[in-house]
Design a protein around this motif. Structure first.
Motif, short mmCIF file in Angstrom:
data_model
loop_
_atom_site.label_atom_id
_atom_site.label_comp_id
_atom_site.label_asym_id
_atom_site.label_seq_id
_atom_site.Cartn_x
_atom_site.Cartn_y
_atom_site.Cartn_z
N SER A 1 0.81 -1.09 0.03
CA SER A 1 -0.07 0.01 -0.13
C SER A 1 1.04 1.33 -0.05
O SER A 1 1.83 1.24 0.77
CB SER A 1 -1.03 -0.09 1.32
N TYR A 2 0.46 2.21 -0.81
CA TYR A 2 1.25 3.41 -0.97
C TYR A 2 0.53 4.64 -0.84
O TYR A 2 -0.57 4.57 -1.51
CB TYR A 2 2.14 3.36 -2.23
N ASP A 3 1.02 5.65 -0.07
CA ASP A 3 0.28 7.02 -0.26
C ASP A 3 0.88 7.72 -1.50
O ASP A 3 2.18 7.65 -1.62
CB ASP A 3 0.71 7.81 1.17
N ILE A 4 -0.02 8.21 -2.29
CA ILE A 4 0.52 9.03 -3.34
C ILE A 4 0.11 10.61 -3.38
O ILE A 4 -1.02 10.62 -3.29
CB ILE A 4 0.14 8.54 -4.75
N PHE A 5 1.13 11.40 -3.63
CA PHE A 5 0.74 12.92 -3.19
C PHE A 5 1.61 13.78 -4.00
O PHE A 5 2.60 13.41 -4.62
CB PHE A 5 0.79 13.34 -1.53
N GLY B 1 0.70 12.57 3.15
CA GLY B 1 1.09 11.35 3.01
C GLY B 1 2.19 10.91 3.65
O GLY B 1 3.15 11.78 3.99
N LYS B 2 2.51 9.44 3.88
CA LYS B 2 3.72 9.05 4.46
C LYS B 2 4.63 8.78 3.22
O LYS B 2 4.38 8.07 2.02
CB LYS B 2 3.60 7.72 5.03
N PRO B 3 6.10 9.26 3.23
CA PRO B 3 6.83 8.92 2.33
C PRO B 3 7.12 7.51 1.86
O PRO B 3 7.16 6.67 2.80
CB PRO B 3 8.10 9.62 2.46
N SER B 4 7.57 7.16 0.79
CA SER B 4 7.86 5.87 0.30
C SER B 4 8.88 5.91 -0.88
O SER B 4 8.98 6.85 -1.43
CB SER B 4 6.63 4.85 0.11
N LYS B 5 9.03 4.68 -1.34
CA LYS B 5 9.81 4.55 -2.74
C LYS B 5 9.12 4.39 -4.08
O LYS B 5 9.59 4.11 -5.03
CB LYS B 5 10.97 3.23 -2.54
#
Length: 473
Positions: free
Chosen positions: A204-208, A271-275
């Motif tokens: 699951s990814y936050d996108i922003f 959002g929470k940062p991710s790769k």
């Protein structure tokens, strides 16, 4: 790949389908009502249409078993049912149960960012749907988006209404809530690039977007793009109900949607940062750029989808369009007129351009007054307008009407009234043997409906006469 797209007539679904076609995918176009499918897709070789209601499991058998990927794009932002969360959960459960009987390898779900402790009811529901969709049979990929900005999106159109109509705003305190707006083209990039990407399976990814902005800053930056000077004063005393009325009377949104938006806008969407941006090689554009790109689409009359055409904006019509396509005759009042048409093609073009910026060809100011009255009594008014100035498809919003049937080859347009009425109303235009036939039908509800018809009858006499005369010229 064979790709199932649910919510295919929604804001994101309508934009996703042509991109999937361009990439060579075979598409299962899942809709509740086949009448809402754009006719350009009905003869498309790589599209098959499946009529499904995910609240009714028995309707899902038309979905092929040999699908590879499925998009779950079903949301009900405007649903005012007390148990809408249960309905959304049930849809997800039925979807999952059927999909587990197919060959699907990946389900991609577009949700909303749910990191705040105090989530709105709709964000709580989306979080629950994500949990329901998880499976041991197929992989899930979940994208949680912030505010989506694009031509025709609800957030874009509401901000546009506020900025272009109000030089000075006394606004509620939730305008200071922080969010990370994301361009709709970036949302579509995430969805497309995730297809079959095993690195994203069961994640699951936050996108922003790249900026953290308050809603107030979004309004002011929108004004800068439009070269407008705007002033905003936020006050702490505006209640949620007053805030909802503020949005309802100034913008094209319905009161129901305004209420849900106000509840959601009190929640920070950070959002929470991710790769994920590195994994998919995506660099989201800034908010200002998203607004500029949206206006490019508007100026080119190339808006693919609009929130106004979804049932979110509906004032009355809740069921499938099929229910309204057969205009009743028993117990109805009718205003029927006909006129000779010398050039059917020109008349058809006029009919297909009716409403919105074009107006109603005769007595447009009276139509606008009717729209203001409708807004005052809790209806949708005329502000909804229309998405495209010259094209109409079944399901489109057209001022306070909904398009039920639109076929130029058959020379017929049928509209159903979504304004507040003590009854139901249809307006039909049809050309046969160079004769334009214009029929207004009203099915009254009780004594109030009959009183309404006779009270507006004097206006119908010259409004509908003037309308057909100008259409047939």
């Amino acid at each position: 790949m064979k790709v199932l797209v649910t919510g295919a007539t929604g804001y994101i679904g309508k934009r996703l389908v042509p991109l999937l076609l361009n990439d060579g995918h075979e598409i299962i176009f899942s809709v509740r009502d086949k009448l809402r499918v754009d006719r350009i897709y009905k003869d498309e070789e790589n599209i098959s249409i499946s009529e499904n209601d995910f609240l009714k499991p028995e309707t899902l058998n038309s979905i092929p078993k040999d699908i590879d990927v499925a998009f779950y794009l079903i949301h009900s932002m405007s649903n005012t049912s007390n148990n809408f969360k249960n309905l959304e959960e049930k849809c997800a459960e039925n979807f999952k149960e059927y999909l587990e009987s197919t060959n699907v390898k990946q389900v991609i779900y577009l949700s909303g960012i749910t990191n705040d402790k105090n989530l709105s009811k709709h964000l709580q529901s989306r979080k629950r749907v994500e949990e329901v969709l998880r499976s041991n049979i197929y992989a899930t990929t979940v994208f949680k988006a912030g505010i989506i900005v694009g031509s025709g999106s609800s957030s874009f159109e509401i901000i546009r209404d506020l900025v272009e109509k109000l030089p000075f705003m006394i606004a509620p305190k939730w305008l200071n809530t922080k969010t990370q707006p994301l361009a709709v083209r970036d949302v579509l990039s995430y969805l497309l690039k995730s297809i079959g990407n095993e690195k994203l399976y069961n994640n699951s990814y936050d996108i922003f977007g790249p900026e953290i902005l308050t809603y107030k800053q979004m309004l002011l930056q929108f004004a800068e793009v439009r070269n407008l000077k705007r002033y905003i004063l936020t006050v702490p005393i505006m209640t949620p109900k007053l805030s909802s009325y503020w949005l309802y009377f100034v913008t094209s949104t319905s009161y129901k949607l305004a209420t849900n938006l106000v509840e959601s806008m009190g929640v920070e969407i950070i959002g929470k940062p991710s790769k994920i941006n590195t994994l998919l090689n995506i660099t989201p554009v800034t908010y200002k750029m998203a607004v500029k790109l949206a206006f490019e689409k508007i100026e080119q009359n190339s808006i693919i989808s609009s929130w106004k055409d979804s049932m979110i904006s509906s004032g009355r019509l809740k069921n499938n369009l099929h229910k309204y396509i057969n205009v009743p005759t028993f117990g109805c009042f009718k205003d029927y007129k006909e006129a000779l048409v010398k050039n059917p093609d020109k008349t058809l073009n006029k009919i297909w351009s009716i409403g919105g910026e074009t107006g109603w060809y005769y007595g447009t100011f009276l139509w606008r007054i009717r729209g203001y009255i409708d807004k005052l009594v809790g209806g949708i008014g005329l502000r909804r307008g229309r998405t495209n100035p010259t094209e109409l498809f079944a399901g489109d919003a057209l001022d306070f009407w909904r398009v039920i049937f639109a076929d130029k080859s058959k020379k017929r347009l049928l509209l159903y009234a979504e304004m507040r009425l003590p009854g139901e109303a249809w307006l039909e235009f049809k050309i046969e043997d160079n004769i334009l036939k214009q029929t207004a039908t009203f099915r009254p509800k009780g004594l109030a409906g009959r009183f309404y018809w006779y009270s507006v009858l004097p206006f119908h006499g010259f409004i509908f006469k003037g309308l057909i005369n100008n259409l047939s010229k």
